[in-house]
Motif scaffolding. Structure first.
Motif, mmCIF file in Angstrom:
data_model
loop_
_atom_site.group_PDB
_atom_site.id
_atom_site.type_symbol
_atom_site.label_atom_id
_atom_site.label_comp_id
_atom_site.label_asym_id
_atom_site.label_seq_id
_atom_site.Cartn_x
_atom_site.Cartn_y
_atom_site.Cartn_z
ATOM 1 N N SER A 27 44.797 36.850 38.371
ATOM 2 C CA SER A 27 43.897 36.248 37.797
ATOM 3 C C SER A 27 43.036 35.141 39.106
ATOM 4 N N ARG A 28 43.556 35.672 40.896
ATOM 5 C CA ARG A 28 42.477 34.905 41.402
ATOM 6 C C ARG A 28 41.016 36.196 41.251
ATOM 7 N N TYR A 31 38.999 35.894 38.618
ATOM 8 C CA TYR A 31 38.553 34.804 38.622
ATOM 9 C C TYR A 31 36.724 34.919 39.842
ATOM 10 N N LEU A 32 37.627 35.457 40.795
ATOM 11 C CA LEU A 32 36.283 35.654 41.317
ATOM 12 C C LEU A 32 35.099 37.183 41.608
ATOM 13 N N ASP A 33 35.688 37.202 40.802
ATOM 14 C CA ASP A 33 34.664 38.200 40.069
ATOM 15 C C ASP A 33 33.976 38.080 38.880
ATOM 16 N N ASP A 65 26.096 33.093 50.256
ATOM 17 C CA ASP A 65 26.923 32.395 49.659
ATOM 18 C C ASP A 65 27.904 33.437 48.857
ATOM 19 N N TYR A 66 26.799 34.730 48.249
ATOM 20 C CA TYR A 66 27.151 35.994 47.924
ATOM 21 C C TYR A 66 27.785 36.857 48.375
ATOM 22 N N GLU A 67 28.017 37.217 49.857
ATOM 23 C CA GLU A 67 28.337 37.370 50.790
ATOM 24 C C GLU A 67 29.612 37.071 50.980
ATOM 25 N N GLU A 68 30.193 35.981 50.854
ATOM 26 C CA GLU A 68 31.381 35.076 51.436
ATOM 27 C C GLU A 68 31.809 35.313 49.622
ATOM 28 N N VAL A 69 31.249 35.175 48.800
ATOM 29 C CA VAL A 69 32.536 35.214 47.803
ATOM 30 C C VAL A 69 32.631 36.829 47.513
ATOM 31 N N ASP A 75 39.183 40.996 49.619
ATOM 32 C CA ASP A 75 40.862 40.115 50.576
ATOM 33 C C ASP A 75 41.471 39.915 49.188
ATOM 34 N N ALA A 76 40.452 39.761 47.450
ATOM 35 C CA ALA A 76 41.380 39.758 46.852
ATOM 36 C C ALA A 76 42.393 40.766 45.950
ATOM 37 N N CYS A 77 41.057 41.957 46.360
ATOM 38 C CA CYS A 77 41.561 43.414 45.343
ATOM 39 C C CYS A 77 43.287 43.453 46.696
#
Length: 106
Positions: A27-28, A31-33, A65-69, A75-77
């Motif tokens: 789910s994280r 969400y990040l996608d 901001d885009y680079e950070e997400v 990391d989530a992947c």
């Protein structure tokens, strides 16, 4: 290869322990996608009408901001794939034990 029952019990325990963390990680990731898309669209919208869409997209992709997400998404992947790998391993142990047990019964 004979899988000891203790190993099968461990596999089942590990599988039960993976359910919630894997669901949270998936789910994280999802969400990040979505967050990546939102940030990109917000950045593009904030650039006004003077730039072409291609220029706006390039600027959005280069924005901190885009680079950070994107790093958070990476990391989530990774977290999801590690947990999926563990899940597959434990399922393989259980399936092997099931096959061995069935073969032993004849």
């Amino acid at each position: 290869m004979i899988v000891p029952e203790a190993r099968v019990e461990k596999a089942l325990h590990e599988l039960s322990e993976l359910i919630e963390p894997l669901a949270t990680a998936v789910s994280r990731k999802e969400y990040l996608d979505d967050k990546k898309k939102i940030i990109k669209n917000r950045l593009i919208a904030d650039m006004g009408k003077t730039l072409s869409m291609a220029a706006k997209e390039s600027a959005a992709y280069a924005h901190p901001d885009y680079e950070e997400v994107c790093k958070e998404y990476r990391d989530a992947c990774y977290d999801v794939e590690i947990m999926r790998g563990k899940k597959l391993l434990e399922e393989a142990v259980h399936r092997t034990w099931q096959t061995e047990s069935a073969n032993a019964r004849g």
